[in-house]
Design an enzyme around this catalytic site. Structure first.
Site, PDB file in Angstrom:
ATOM      1  N   HIS A   6       0.813  -1.209   0.000  1.00 19.39           N
ATOM      2  CA  HIS A   6       0.000   0.000   0.000  1.00 19.39           C
ATOM      3  C   HIS A   6       0.848   1.262   0.000  1.00 19.39           C
ATOM      4  O   HIS A   6       0.369   2.331  -0.391  1.00 19.39           O
ATOM      5  CB  HIS A   6      -0.958  -0.011   1.190  1.00 19.39           C
ATOM      6  CG  HIS A   6      -2.138  -0.898   0.987  1.00 19.39           C
ATOM      7  ND1 HIS A   6      -3.442  -0.451   1.048  1.00 19.39           N
ATOM      8  CD2 HIS A   6      -2.217  -2.230   0.711  1.00 19.39           C
ATOM      9  CE1 HIS A   6      -4.271  -1.451   0.819  1.00 19.39           C
ATOM     10  NE2 HIS A   6      -3.543  -2.548   0.615  1.00 19.39           N
TER      11      HIS A   6
ATOM     12  N   VAL B 105       1.367   3.446  -4.250  1.00 14.76           N
ATOM     13  CA  VAL B 105       0.825   4.814  -4.252  1.00 14.76           C
ATOM     14  C   VAL B 105       1.970   5.787  -3.991  1.00 14.76           C
ATOM     15  O   VAL B 105       2.560   5.776  -2.918  1.00 14.76           O
ATOM     16  CB  VAL B 105      -0.262   4.979  -3.170  1.00 14.76           C
ATOM     17  CG1 VAL B 105      -0.857   6.382  -3.234  1.00 14.76           C
ATOM     18  CG2 VAL B 105      -1.355   3.929  -3.335  1.00 14.76           C
TER      19      VAL B 105
ATOM     20  N   GLY C 254       4.887   5.636  -4.894  1.00 15.97           N
ATOM     21  CA  GLY C 254       6.174   4.975  -4.792  1.00 15.97           C
ATOM     22  C   GLY C 254       6.541   4.624  -3.365  1.00 15.97           C
ATOM     23  O   GLY C 254       5.820   4.948  -2.418  1.00 15.97           O
TER      24      GLY C 254
ATOM     25  N   ILE D 104      -5.198  -2.288  -6.342  1.00 14.43           N
ATOM     26  CA  ILE D 104      -6.080  -3.301  -6.922  1.00 14.43           C
ATOM     27  C   ILE D 104      -7.221  -3.575  -5.956  1.00 14.43           C
ATOM     28  O   ILE D 104      -6.987  -3.912  -4.795  1.00 14.43           O
ATOM     29  CB  ILE D 104      -5.297  -4.592  -7.213  1.00 14.43           C
ATOM     30  CG1 ILE D 104      -4.274  -4.347  -8.326  1.00 14.43           C
ATOM     31  CG2 ILE D 104      -6.250  -5.726  -7.599  1.00 14.43           C
ATOM     32  CD1 ILE D 104      -3.394  -5.541  -8.614  1.00 14.43           C
TER      33      ILE D 104
ATOM     34  N   HIS E 262      -0.417 -13.389  -0.312  1.00 12.51           N
ATOM     35  CA  HIS E 262      -1.604 -13.842   0.397  1.00 12.51           C
ATOM     36  C   HIS E 262      -1.409 -15.206   1.051  1.00 12.51           C
ATOM     37  O   HIS E 262      -2.348 -15.752   1.630  1.00 12.51           O
ATOM     38  CB  HIS E 262      -2.811 -13.891  -0.551  1.00 12.51           C
ATOM     39  CG  HIS E 262      -3.394 -12.544  -0.828  1.00 12.51           C
ATOM     40  ND1 HIS E 262      -4.352 -12.330  -1.798  1.00 12.51           N
ATOM     41  CD2 HIS E 262      -3.161 -11.338  -0.257  1.00 12.51           C
ATOM     42  CE1 HIS E 262      -4.680 -11.045  -1.814  1.00 12.51           C
ATOM     43  NE2 HIS E 262      -3.965 -10.427  -0.883  1.00 12.51           N
TER      44      HIS E 262
ATOM     45  N   THR F 199      -2.222 -22.986   5.889  1.00 10.83           N
ATOM     46  CA  THR F 199      -0.928 -22.643   6.510  1.00 10.83           C
ATOM     47  C   THR F 199      -0.766 -21.118   6.528  1.00 10.83           C
ATOM     48  O   THR F 199       0.225 -20.588   6.026  1.00 10.83           O
ATOM     49  CB  THR F 199       0.252 -23.285   5.743  1.00 10.83           C
ATOM     50  OG1 THR F 199       0.242 -22.815   4.381  1.00 10.83           O
ATOM     51  CG2 THR F 199       0.140 -24.797   5.759  1.00 10.83           C
TER      52      THR F 199
END
Length: 328
Positions: A66, A70, A72, A159, A189, A250
């Site tokens: 994040h 945005v 850089g 995204i 993720h 996991t």
């Protein structure tokens, strides 16, 4: 013929040399003289925080995304205040700030006005991955902190979980990241958690009278039924701010199980699921699901690129004394 290990080493070297030649003031030994123990200090802060709270690594990794996507990699997401990036609804569930702040306080005591908050964010995310079982990444440092942070720059550069693959690739392409980078970095993720509210509206039906959610194939046929039932049970049995692990198998270990989950219809977000369903990305998902080493090798390359997006160097920006506010 080169072995795969040799090719990977050459590839990593070429990416690193490109980054260094493009951004000449970033280097592996940037703090060698000015603050030689900077990276070790950040690592120990991350280790200590992670031992107390197992959700910290996932939060630090998400914080990096994040920040870098945005304006850089300039620490602008850390700044508090109205209309800043941090105040935008897309960032309201971010965490890990206290770890960065803790590292900054220690570094300011030892090496005043030397180590940027931007570098701390990248180093902390790198360490979070390694401490949860992922690959170690050698990264250049020397980023400087940005002087602006605006909420209206956030959502056009991130995204959304409902994006199509084409929409996600558009965001990545604008940052000079490739389709391979998208699949690889989606592997983040494999650790961390997400709020139930971020998946309910997209993938489940909500009873207007009871507020209970349920899985219906007609709402989202891509989800594995047992996985969907498990998710709905967890979200129904907890508070409105409930969270579920991104990887239910996991979720505290950085591994390649995330990709195996996608092949089984067990991706948490629509943006996860589409990676296994679209011919532009499905082959690489299969490769990573079979070969964790290949995923780890590519992760190192893509992480380097992510951590070098639009960095400020030289006389750009500043070295903040406190990460949450621009210097007076």
């Amino acid at each position: 013929m080169f072995s795969r290990k040799t090719v990977c080493s050459i590839s990593m070297f070429m990416i690193f040399m490109f980054l260094v030649s493009s951004i000449s003031t970033i280097s592996l030994d940037f703090y060698h003289d000015s603050c030689p123990h900077a990276e070790t200090m950040v690592r120990e802060i991350v280790r200590s925080a992670s031992e107390k709270d197992s959700t910290v690594p996932g939060k630090l990794l998400r914080l990096l995304f994040h920040d870098c996507m945005v304006e850089g990699c300039d620490g602008s997401v850390l700044i508090k205040g109205n209309e800043t990036e941090r105040s935008d609804p897309a960032n309201e569930t971010l965490g890990g700030f206290e770890v960065v702040d803790s590292a900054k306080r220690m570094l300011e005591f030892v090496c005043p006005e030397t180590v940027s908050c931007a570098d701390i964010v990248v180093l902390a995310a790198r360490d979070a991955v390694e401490l949860t079982g992922g690959p170690s990444v050698t990264i250049p440092t020397g980023r400087r902190d940005g002087l602006r942070s605006t909420s209206n720059s956030v959502q056009p550069n991130l995204i959304d979980t409902t994006f199509s693959l084409t929409e996600s690739l558009r965001i990545f392409s604008a940052k000079n990241l490739t389709t391979t980078d998208l699949v690889t970095l989606s592997g983040a993720h494999t650790i961390g958690s997400s709020h139930c509210t971020s998946i309910i509206d997209d993938r489940f039906q909500t009873d207007p009278d009871t507020g209970k959610i349920s899985f219906l194939p007609s709402v989202d046929s891509s989800l594995n039924k047992s996985f969907a039932d498990d998710l709905s049970h967890q979200c129904n049995s907890m508070k409105s701010d409930a969270v579920v692990k991104n990887d239910l198998k996991t979720g505290m270990v950085f591994d390649n199980v995330y990709f195996s989950n996608l092949l089984e219809g067990k991706g948490l977000f629509l943006t996860d699921t589409v990676l296994a369903d679209d011919e532009r990305t499905a082959e690489l998902v299969n490769v990573y699901a079979r070969d964790e080493k290949e995923f780890f090798d590519r992760w190192q390359e893509s992480f380097l690129k992510l951590g070098s997006i639009d960095v400020k160097t030289g006389d750009q920006g500043e070295i903040r004394r406190i990460c949450t506010e621009i210097n007076d």
